[in-house]
Scaffold this active site. Structure first.
Site, PDB file in Angstrom:
ATOM      1  N   ASP A 118      42.653 -24.909 -24.199  1.00 42.25           N
ATOM      2  CA  ASP A 118      41.915 -25.104 -22.944  1.00 42.25           C
ATOM      3  C   ASP A 118      42.519 -26.281 -22.157  1.00 42.25           C
ATOM      4  OD1 ASP A 118      39.922 -24.915 -21.050  1.00 42.25           O
ATOM      5  OD2 ASP A 118      38.288 -25.543 -22.360  1.00 42.25           O
ATOM      6  N   ASP A 122      53.987 -21.379 -26.788  1.00 37.79           N
ATOM      7  CA  ASP A 122      52.998 -22.051 -25.941  1.00 37.79           C
ATOM      8  C   ASP A 122      52.558 -21.067 -24.861  1.00 37.79           C
ATOM      9  OD1 ASP A 122      51.683 -23.539 -24.029  1.00 37.79           O
ATOM     10  OD2 ASP A 122      53.213 -25.110 -23.915  1.00 37.79           O
ATOM     11  N   GLY A 135      40.791 -22.693 -33.770  1.00 41.23           N
ATOM     12  CA  GLY A 135      41.137 -24.119 -33.744  1.00 41.23           C
ATOM     13  C   GLY A 135      39.885 -24.941 -33.990  1.00 41.23           C
TER      14      GLY A 135
END
Ligand code: ADP
Length: 189
Positions: A46, A22, A135
């Site tokens: 984001d 992460d 993504g």
């Protein structure tokens, strides 16, 4: 027990790292956000960065938008890291994948190169990137990782920051980046 996914290569004096995890947890000078042009936050990495970093990041983004308007694809700006361990967040906008004939690879290259140039300008020595555009923006990851790694390697050969780290969210993404890295740089330099 799961094995720690971690690969390092030397590019001249600089280190290129691939790891899985992460990005909001990284202790680096700056992390890069795969933002959208509005700079108002969104989903994916984001959203995770704004949640972990707190409202100071959005305040800076709003100030930037009031000056320059929305951020064009391939450009980069810098804000505080707010509550993150990273002092700064570099926000860049990767291209949406429309099939590959809309200049997507060149725009993705710009996103990486402009982020790195801004880091250098700001005296930042260690930077972590997510896998930009792969993504919600649907850029095929094998192609995207080739652009990402080639652009970073080329930049580091000319401008040796201390470290550029790719923090891949899934083990599968890590494996793809690792496979492509081995193809681009077959033996350690
Ligand atoms: P884009 O719109 O540029 O495609 P996304 O955030 O949808 O951006 O996805 C970019 C990449 O970031 C994807 O590979 C996604 O799995 C990854 N990602 C999502 N959350 C995190 C996180 N906390 N740390 C690192 N990578 C993340």
């Amino acid at each position: 027990m799961t094995e720690k996914m971690y690969v390092q290569r030397k590019i001249g004096h600089a280190t290129l790292t691939l790891t899985q995890g992460d990005i909001t947890k990284e202790s680096v000078d700056a992390i890069v956000n795969a933002a959208n042009s509005s700079l108002m936050g969104g989903g994916g990495v984001d959203g995770a960065i704004h949640r972990a970093g707190g409202p100071k990041i959005l305040e800076d983004c709003k100030r930037i938008v009031s000056k320059i308007g929305s951020l064009p694809t391939g450009e980069a700006v810098i804000t505080t890291g707010g509550n993150l361990k990273a002092c700064k967040v570099i926000h860049t906008v990767g291209p949406i994948w429309y099939g590959g004939n809309q200049n997507e690879p060149a725009l993705l290259e710009n996103a990486y190169r402009n982020s790195l140039a801004l880091a250098k300008e700001e005296g930042i020595r260690t930077v972590a990137f997510p896998s930009i555009s792969t993504g919600a923006y649907r850029f095929p990851i094998e192609k995207a990782s080739d652009v990402a790694l080639s652009t970073v390697i080329e930049f580091l050969r000319e401008h040796p920051l201390d470290e550029v780290r790719f923090v891949l969210f899934s083990p599968k993404d890590f494996e793809t980046y690792n496979k492509v890295l081995n193809r681009i740089l077959p033996s350690p330099e």
